[in-house]
Design a protein around this motif. Structure first.
Motif, PDB file in Angstrom:
ATOM      1  N   UNK A 287      -0.665  13.864  14.753  1.00  0.00           N
ATOM      2  CA  UNK A 287      -1.089  12.596  14.474  1.00  0.00           C
ATOM      3  C   UNK A 287       0.138  12.133  13.758  1.00  0.00           C
ATOM      4  N   UNK A 288       0.714  12.551  12.739  1.00  0.00           N
ATOM      5  CA  UNK A 288       2.062  12.287  12.157  1.00  0.00           C
ATOM      6  C   UNK A 288       3.110  11.709  13.086  1.00  0.00           C
ATOM      7  N   UNK A 289       3.181  12.355  14.108  1.00  0.00           N
ATOM      8  CA  UNK A 289       4.259  11.826  14.994  1.00  0.00           C
ATOM      9  C   UNK A 289       3.889  10.396  15.811  1.00  0.00           C
ATOM     10  N   UNK A 290       2.613  10.203  15.826  1.00  0.00           N
ATOM     11  CA  UNK A 290       2.313   8.876  16.364  1.00  0.00           C
ATOM     12  C   UNK A 290       2.158   7.822  15.315  1.00  0.00           C
ATOM     13  N   UNK A 291       3.261   7.381  14.977  1.00  0.00           N
ATOM     14  CA  UNK A 291       3.184   6.415  14.049  1.00  0.00           C
ATOM     15  C   UNK A 291       2.618   4.996  14.352  1.00  0.00           C
ATOM     16  N   UNK A 292       2.267   4.705  15.491  1.00  0.00           N
ATOM     17  CA  UNK A 292       1.841   3.278  15.997  1.00  0.00           C
ATOM     18  C   UNK A 292       0.279   3.451  16.574  1.00  0.00           C
ATOM     19  N   UNK A 293      -0.252   4.884  16.486  1.00  0.00           N
ATOM     20  CA  UNK A 293      -1.482   5.077  17.054  1.00  0.00           C
ATOM     21  C   UNK A 293      -1.982   6.095  15.972  1.00  0.00           C
ATOM     22  N   UNK A 294      -3.508   5.693  15.659  1.00  0.00           N
ATOM     23  CA  UNK A 294      -3.974   6.498  14.814  1.00  0.00           C
ATOM     24  C   UNK A 294      -4.866   7.330  15.591  1.00  0.00           C
ATOM     25  N   UNK A 295      -4.274   8.829  15.497  1.00  0.00           N
ATOM     26  CA  UNK A 295      -5.119   9.900  16.146  1.00  0.00           C
ATOM     27  C   UNK A 295      -6.285  10.047  15.572  1.00  0.00           C
ATOM     28  N   UNK A 297      -8.390   8.257  14.115  1.00  0.00           N
ATOM     29  CA  UNK A 297      -9.266   7.197  14.630  1.00  0.00           C
ATOM     30  C   UNK A 297      -9.866   7.419  16.191  1.00  0.00           C
ATOM     31  N   UNK A 298      -8.959   7.900  17.067  1.00  0.00           N
ATOM     32  CA  UNK A 298      -9.206   8.216  18.177  1.00  0.00           C
ATOM     33  C   UNK A 298     -10.146   9.313  18.465  1.00  0.00           C
ATOM     34  N   UNK A 299      -9.556  10.650  17.755  1.00  0.00           N
ATOM     35  CA  UNK A 299     -10.440  11.705  18.036  1.00  0.00           C
ATOM     36  C   UNK A 299     -11.811  11.662  17.456  1.00  0.00           C
ATOM     37  N   UNK A 300     -11.971  10.524  16.206  1.00  0.00           N
ATOM     38  CA  UNK A 300     -13.113  10.680  15.587  1.00  0.00           C
ATOM     39  C   UNK A 300     -14.173   9.822  16.696  1.00  0.00           C
ATOM     40  N   UNK A 301     -13.426   8.831  17.241  1.00  0.00           N
ATOM     41  CA  UNK A 301     -14.235   8.129  18.203  1.00  0.00           C
ATOM     42  C   UNK A 301     -14.646   8.722  19.533  1.00  0.00           C
ATOM     43  N   UNK A 302     -13.768   9.684  20.042  1.00  0.00           N
ATOM     44  CA  UNK A 302     -14.073  10.530  21.000  1.00  0.00           C
ATOM     45  C   UNK A 302     -14.835  11.669  20.838  1.00  0.00           C
ATOM     46  N   UNK A 303     -15.409  11.991  19.675  1.00  0.00           N
ATOM     47  CA  UNK A 303     -16.092  13.006  19.169  1.00  0.00           C
ATOM     48  C   UNK A 303     -15.496  14.426  19.433  1.00  0.00           C
ATOM     49  N   UNK A 304     -14.162  14.294  19.178  1.00  0.00           N
ATOM     50  CA  UNK A 304     -13.340  15.872  19.309  1.00  0.00           C
ATOM     51  C   UNK A 304     -12.816  16.228  18.059  1.00  0.00           C
ATOM     52  N   UNK A 305     -12.479  17.389  17.910  1.00  0.00           N
ATOM     53  CA  UNK A 305     -11.989  18.145  16.450  1.00  0.00           C
ATOM     54  C   UNK A 305     -10.874  17.096  15.798  1.00  0.00           C
TER      55      UNK A 305
END
Length: 708
Positions: A287-295, A297-305
């Protein structure tokens, strides 16, 4: 079909990859088989096999005695098949695998039509309701045409409502859940370092062309295909209502974004090496490497760990994805997302104008099909893809008796015993490495026919008359089922193919071989024929899958499925030197004018073809000796060993259009079928002995390759 989907179980190597015509539910083509080089494809009406009309494993009527078996064994064995089997206009290739697939599809059609019949409604089981209603909804083109793009409008509106890049993670998670292959993919897979753990895998995706080099090659044909792809994207945009000038500009945007993604992706050859895909991290670090994309937020919306181990399969790709989000206008990102949505559903769920355009580019332009397949065929394949175990449970009850399952298991065990003996005979492998190889062989799990535990579809809602909604819900069901496996114990009883599938595979991370019921029948396997034919055909397939555990990819995994080197340095060097013989051998083959095979791309399958046939031969010899078979006695004019080799070659009889052959040579890890027959046989002196071939004959290699 999601590009990323192929990586979720990256080392489940199959005996073949079916052609686009056999996977009509997919959006982009996969490939197989070849055009015989000594004559063009036949054309004309095809009379298919019908239920009850069983083909033969060894068929003397297919043999052309005017061809010298030592000159071209493929043509000797298959010319009769070519003459009687024209290439159908709706197929990009047609072979004996296709022949059986089409017969299976007729069986599935009967099951589905019965489940969809109004008279059966009251008596249907829950699974029969689902498969029947999904089939009837797919077949209901009047309703699909009447609804137009309205069922897709909520998703188009969702994309249009995107206001900032900060909102993209949640939107992308939703789009991924309904099968939209935008930017990248998330799925579950066994940890390369610990095969008992299921972790998150993040991989590249988001391409509309078959693979990354379609965007980068500079030859005239590739440039033409990119122009045709851009025209296809433009056409789809106009079908959804965009004015032509805007559609043209949007198509340019799509191609530009996909080209950036492609250039940052691994090549199809690089993807074959598990070391290139092994980049362990954890969700927080990634997540820290993707500075322009909130991983997060993504995994929460995807219902992933939101925590735990993960694998960033292609760091270079995700770095470019991060940069792309920073420097690309939001309006262009939305255009790309809109295209990916339309691309995902432009088949049987949208009006026929979309369906025809989708076929025109992927099947006609890229692979040469002259007619679109009948609707019932595509809908049958769709139900098999979406509800494969619900449909398969009915299929095996009717068409796969327990006796067939036992015969297949007996053959599999015999070939595993042959490999155990063959390991003892290897002169290039050290005793220490042989012990570890045998440990791996003895822990192989054999899966025959169908799962021991059927998939539960009770939470999947299928609604009569809602073709697009059914596709979305079926996809979301599978995505949720896959992500739910993260952090759970590995289910080694799960299958990666449906029971009616005419194919087979080896899973390196679970160390198991899998033979669906669909392939365990004539013309590949039959209780009505002798062992010579069955071992030459289905036996070579069993050996093929078993050898995948020891090919250039499979050998990198230990007996427990961990990516761990169990070889001595000397043995590894000897393996690589022998494997390089096959790389050079296939590199030299020109599939179509100007396009050679890629020996490194096809190496695993070539190793499995040669090793698998050799193991089948050894097992057959043991069987023949035990049964006191008279090796000089002829049946239909041929000795048992000759029938063994002919049955193998006849399994590959195939007609293929040159357009698909080009696609195959550039994208497929399987060599064209002519070479899966002739090249393999030319490396085996035992074959030459059976047909008294001179050392100078075309079918006798002057420098034969051999690993296993």
């Amino acid at each position: 079909m999601l590009r990323f989907a192929a990586f979720l179980a990256p080392f489940a190597a199959a005996v073949l990859i079916q052609s686009a015509s056999l996977t009509a539910f997919a959006q982009s083509p996969t490939t197989t088989v070849n055009l015989p080089t000594e004559s063009g494809p036949n054309t004309g009406p095809l009379v298919p096999l019908t239920p009850g009309q069983e083909p033969r494993v060894f068929d003397p009527s297919l043999i052309d005695k005017s061809v010298d078996p030592c000159g071209n064994f493929y043509r000797f064995s298959c010319n009769g098949w070519f003459k009687r089997t024209p290439l159908p206009a709706d197929q990009t290739s047609y072979g004996r695998f296709t022949e059986l697939y089409e017969l299976n599809r007729l069986h599935l059609k009967q099951i589905l039509e019965q489940a969809a019949a109004p008279a059966a409604t009251a008596q249907r089981s829950a699974n029969e309701q689902k498969i029947g209603d999904e089939y009837s909804s797919c077949m209901d083109t009047a309703t699909i045409n009447k609804l137009g793009v309205a069922p897709l409008q909520p998703e188009l509106d969702r994309i249009a409502a995107l206001k900032t890049v900060a909102q993209l993670p949640a939107l992308l998670a939703h789009l991924h859940s309904i099968g939209v292959n935008a930017f990248f993919g998330l799925g579950s897979n066994q940890d390369f370092a610990d095969s008992n753990s299921v972790i998150s895998f993040y991989g590249s995706g988001g391409l509309g062309l078959p693979e990354r080099d379609y965007y980068t090659r500079t030859d005239a044909k590739s440039q033409e295909q990119r122009r045709q792809y851009e025209a296809h994207v433009r056409k789809i945009f106009t079908l959804v209502g965009e004015p032509e000038p805007r559609a043209a500009k949007d198509a340019e945007t799509v191609l530009a974004i996909e080209t950036r993604l492609a250039k940052a992706s691994l090549t199809v050859t690089e993807q074959r090496d598990p070391q290139n895909l092994n980049h362990p991290t954890d969700v927080a670090a990634f997540s820290r490497e993707l500075t322009h994309f909130s991983l997060a937020d993504y995994v929460a919306a995807a219902h992933a760990p939101t925590a735990g181990r993960a694998n960033d399969m292609e760091p270079k790709f995700f770095a470019e994805f991060n940069t792309l989000l920073a420097d690309t206008p939001l309006v262009q990102i939305k255009t790309y997302l809109r295209w990916q949505l339309l691309h995902a559903y432009a088949g049987t769920s949208l009006p026929e104008s979309f369906d025809r355009e989708n076929w025109h580019f992927y099947s006609h332009i890229l692979n040469g099909a002259q007619e679109q397949q009948a609707r019932w065929k595509r809908c049958t394949s769709r139900v098999d893809g979406e509800l494969g175990e619900a449909l398969g449970q009915v299929y095996v009850t009717k068409y796969f008796p327990p006796a067939d399952k036992q015969r297949a298991l007996d053959m599999t065990l015999a070939i595993e015993q042959a490999m155990d003996k063959d390991l003892d005979a290897l002169d290039w492998m050290s005793p220490e490495t042989k012990v570890k190889a045998k440990d791996k062989l003895r822990t192989v799990m054999n899966k025959i026919g169908y799962p021991d535990k059927w998939r539960d579809y009770s939470n999947l809602q299928i609604v009569s008359g809602d073709a697009l909604g059914n596709q979305m819900r079926a996809t979301a069901f599978e995505v949720a089922r896959d992500l739910a496996k993260i952090g759970k114990p590995v289910d080694k009883g799960e299958w990666g193919m449906t029971p009616p599938t005419v194919d087979a595979y080896y899973n390196g991370q679970q160390n198991n071989v899998n033979f669906p019921a669909g392939i365990l029948q004539a013309p590949f396997f039959s209780g009505k024929e002798d062992d010579a034919a069955n071992y030459g055909d289905m036996g070579s397939t069993v050996g093929h899958e078993l050898t995948h555990g020891f090919d250039d990819e499979g050998r990198q995994f230990d007996k427990d499925g961990n990516l761990k080197n169990w070889w001595s340095k000397e043995d590894e060097d000897k393996f690589n030197a022998r494997a390089d013989c096959e790389v050079k051998q296939y590199d030299a083959i020109e599939a179509v004018p100007g396009v050679h095979l890629n020996g490194k791309l096809t190496l695993g399958e070539n190793l499995a073809d040669l090793g698998g046939l050799w193991l089948a031969w050894l097992a057959w010899l043991d069987k023949a000796q035990t049964a006191h078979i008279d090796m000089a006695a002829k049946v239909d004019g041929y000795t048992p060993d000759q029938r063994f080799w002919i049955a193998y070659a006849q399994s590959w009889c195939t007609q293929t259009r040159p357009e698909q052959l080009r696609t195959q040579a550039q994208t497929d890890p399987h060599a064209p079928d002519e070479y899966r027959a002739n090249t393999v046989l030319s490396d085996l002196p035992e074959f030459a002995k059976s047909f008294s071939c001179r050392k100078t004959a075309r079918m006798v290699s002057s420098a034969p390759c051999r690993v296993w």
